[in-house]
Design an enzyme around this catalytic site. Structure first.
Site, mmCIF file in Angstrom:
data_model
loop_
_atom_site.group_PDB
_atom_site.id
_atom_site.type_symbol
_atom_site.label_atom_id
_atom_site.label_comp_id
_atom_site.label_asym_id
_atom_site.label_seq_id
_atom_site.Cartn_x
_atom_site.Cartn_y
_atom_site.Cartn_z
ATOM 1 N N ASP A 1 -3.998 -0.147 -3.603
ATOM 2 C CA ASP A 1 -4.202 0.919 -2.602
ATOM 3 C C ASP A 1 -3.238 2.081 -2.813
ATOM 4 O O ASP A 1 -2.413 2.415 -1.962
ATOM 5 C CB ASP A 1 -4.130 0.383 -1.163
ATOM 6 C CG ASP A 1 -5.431 -0.292 -0.741
ATOM 7 O OD1 ASP A 1 -6.272 -0.572 -1.621
ATOM 8 O OD2 ASP A 1 -5.612 -0.543 0.457
ATOM 9 N N HIS B 1 -3.848 -8.191 -3.656
ATOM 10 C CA HIS B 1 -3.881 -7.153 -2.631
ATOM 11 C C HIS B 1 -4.266 -7.701 -1.260
ATOM 12 O O HIS B 1 -3.600 -7.437 -0.258
ATOM 13 C CB HIS B 1 -4.855 -6.040 -3.022
ATOM 14 C CG HIS B 1 -4.935 -4.983 -1.961
ATOM 15 N ND1 HIS B 1 -3.900 -4.114 -1.711
ATOM 16 C CD2 HIS B 1 -5.893 -4.695 -1.034
ATOM 17 C CE1 HIS B 1 -4.230 -3.325 -0.688
ATOM 18 N NE2 HIS B 1 -5.427 -3.661 -0.269
ATOM 19 N N HIS C 1 -1.165 4.559 -0.485
ATOM 20 C CA HIS C 1 -2.192 5.451 0.093
ATOM 21 C C HIS C 1 -1.850 6.943 0.030
ATOM 22 O O HIS C 1 -1.894 7.650 1.037
ATOM 23 C CB HIS C 1 -2.481 5.040 1.544
ATOM 24 C CG HIS C 1 -3.440 3.904 1.653
ATOM 25 N ND1 HIS C 1 -4.704 3.932 1.104
ATOM 26 C CD2 HIS C 1 -3.327 2.685 2.247
ATOM 27 C CE1 HIS C 1 -5.328 2.789 1.347
ATOM 28 N NE2 HIS C 1 -4.504 2.008 2.027
ATOM 29 N N ASP D 1 0.818 -1.218 0.000
ATOM 30 C CA ASP D 1 0.000 0.000 0.000
ATOM 31 C C ASP D 1 0.853 1.272 0.000
ATOM 32 O O ASP D 1 1.850 1.365 0.723
ATOM 33 C CB ASP D 1 -0.888 0.046 1.250
ATOM 34 C CG ASP D 1 -1.883 -1.101 1.343
ATOM 35 O OD1 ASP D 1 -1.628 -2.168 0.762
ATOM 36 O OD2 ASP D 1 -2.918 -0.917 2.013
ATOM 37 N N ASN E 1 -8.374 -2.753 -2.699
ATOM 38 C CA ASN E 1 -9.776 -2.490 -2.351
ATOM 39 C C ASN E 1 -10.121 -1.003 -2.394
ATOM 40 O O ASN E 1 -11.290 -0.632 -2.483
ATOM 41 C CB ASN E 1 -10.127 -3.096 -0.985
ATOM 42 C CG ASN E 1 -9.323 -2.504 0.149
ATOM 43 O OD1 ASN E 1 -8.086 -2.504 0.123
ATOM 44 N ND2 ASN E 1 -9.998 -1.998 1.172
ATOM 45 N N HIS E 2 -9.101 -0.126 -2.362
ATOM 46 C CA HIS E 2 -9.386 1.314 -2.465
ATOM 47 C C HIS E 2 -9.485 1.786 -3.917
ATOM 48 O O HIS E 2 -9.878 2.937 -4.141
ATOM 49 C CB HIS E 2 -8.343 2.131 -1.701
ATOM 50 C CG HIS E 2 -8.588 2.116 -0.226
ATOM 51 N ND1 HIS E 2 -9.143 3.169 0.461
ATOM 52 C CD2 HIS E 2 -8.396 1.141 0.695
ATOM 53 C CE1 HIS E 2 -9.262 2.855 1.742
ATOM 54 N NE2 HIS E 2 -8.809 1.624 1.906
ATOM 55 N N HIS F 1 -2.439 -4.793 2.185
ATOM 56 C CA HIS F 1 -3.755 -4.632 2.818
ATOM 57 C C HIS F 1 -3.762 -4.421 4.324
ATOM 58 O O HIS F 1 -4.763 -4.054 4.887
ATOM 59 C CB HIS F 1 -4.614 -5.850 2.436
ATOM 60 C CG HIS F 1 -6.084 -5.731 2.660
ATOM 61 N ND1 HIS F 1 -6.813 -4.592 2.370
ATOM 62 C CD2 HIS F 1 -6.990 -6.624 3.129
ATOM 63 C CE1 HIS F 1 -8.095 -4.813 2.655
ATOM 64 N NE2 HIS F 1 -8.220 -6.028 3.113
#
EC number: 3.1.3.16
Length: 327
Positions: free
Chosen positions: A91, A172, A65, A63, A123-124, A247
């Site tokens: 992500d 992920h 982010h 990730d 998932n984002h 994740h």
């Protein structure tokens, strides 16, 4: 902007100009440029398999982010493309302050080096999630909602999983009770949103849990948790050596599970400014030996200490308004 007008080199050099500047410095990009990135990269994603078959050597990252300064640090450490091959596990957006710079640099590299630079879906990378956790607001503030929808169209075409040299399975989130054959992943048609249940949902949302045998409920209110026994059976059945996933925040940037049969990678150090975690990147050499490169967290103490993989899981609160109650 017509396809031919997208000057990827100019955009990449602008995105890299902020190296060494104060963290958070905004990169000037036009709406037409960003839209062009989404459209061109979407074409490339659809021209490549949904289950990527990749070859080592490569570097794998978890990730990000929206922590753009840390993404640049990762590249400084591992080598800017095309110096090294990369696989990112999803992500890219939400939570951090610079989701736009982050996703734009990654999409630009995908366009420039389509056979050496790979991005999986997290998932984002899903409208119902990034509508809430920051990306929508950033798009609206700096551009407009229409551009956010163009990103959604792009994200709906990202690949879901990758296998490195037939031995390392990457996604992920994690495994799914529905996953019996790799052909099931290959059969998923794109563009697609992420459903609330089923194979695609699980690959992006599930988590390993050392306290579970078989499959368990997930505190996120989405998907499942799975035990070490599930990992071993999966690897044996598919003649694989390792599962590599992201994740979850992990203190050292990487954390093993199930006697080193699964590794979690998380590449956003000092996640959200609230954790004292390091960021990790896994290098896979030609012999499939895996080594880890670590971005240390900054010196300032985080607001919360983080105790490891299974303490809390703050990464994404439940997707549903009313998550199923724990029995």
């Amino acid at each position: 902007m017509a396809d031919g007008e997208l000057n990827v080199d100019s955009l990449i050099s602008r995105l890299l100009e902020v190296r060494g500047c104060r963290p958070g410095k905004i990169v000037q990009m036009t709406e037409a440029e960003v839209r062009g990135l989404c459209i061109k990269s979407r074409e490339i994603f659809l021209s490549q398999p949904i289950l990527l078959e990749l070859e080592a050597p490569l570097k794998i990252c978890g990730d990000i982010h929206g922590q753009y300064t840390d993404l640049l640090r990762l590249f400084e450490y591992g080598g800017f493309p095309p110096e090294a091959n990369y696989l990112f596990l999803g992500d890219y957006v939400d939570r951090g302050k610079q989701s736009l710079e982050t996703i734009c640099l990654l999409l630009a590299y995908k366009i420039k080096y389509p056979e050496n630079f790979f991005l999986l879906r997290g998932n984002h990378e899903c409208a119902s999630i990034n509508r809430i956790y920051g990306f929508y607001d950033e798009c609206k503030r700096r551009f407009n909602i229409k551009l956010w929808k163009t990103f959604t169209d792009c994200f709906n075409c990202l690949p879901i999983a990758a296998i490195v040299d037939e031995k390392i399975f990457c996604c992920h989130g994690g495994l799914s009770p529905d996953l019996q054959s790799m052909e099931q992943i290959r059969r998923i048609m794109r563009p697609t949103d992420v459903p609330d249940t089923g194979l695609l949902c699980d690959l992006l949302w599930s988590d390993p849990d050392k306290d579970v045998q078989g499959w368990g409920e997930n505190d996120r209110g989405v998907s499942f948790t799975f035990g070490a026994d599930v990992v071993s059976k999966f690897l044996n059945r598919h003649d694989l050596d390792l599962i590599c996933r992201a994740h979850q925040v992990v203190e050292d940037g990487y954390e093993f599970f199930a006697k080193r049969q699964l590794v979690t990678l998380f590449s956003a150090p000092n996640y959200c400014g609230e954790f004292d975690n390091a960021g990790g990147m896994m290098s896979v050499d030609e012999t499939l030996m895996c080594s880890f490169q670590i971005l240390k967290p900054s010196e300032k103490k985080a607001k919360y200490q983080y105790g490891g993989l299974n303490s809390g899981r703050p990464v994404t609160p439940p997707r549903t308004a009313n998550p199923p109650k724990k029995r």
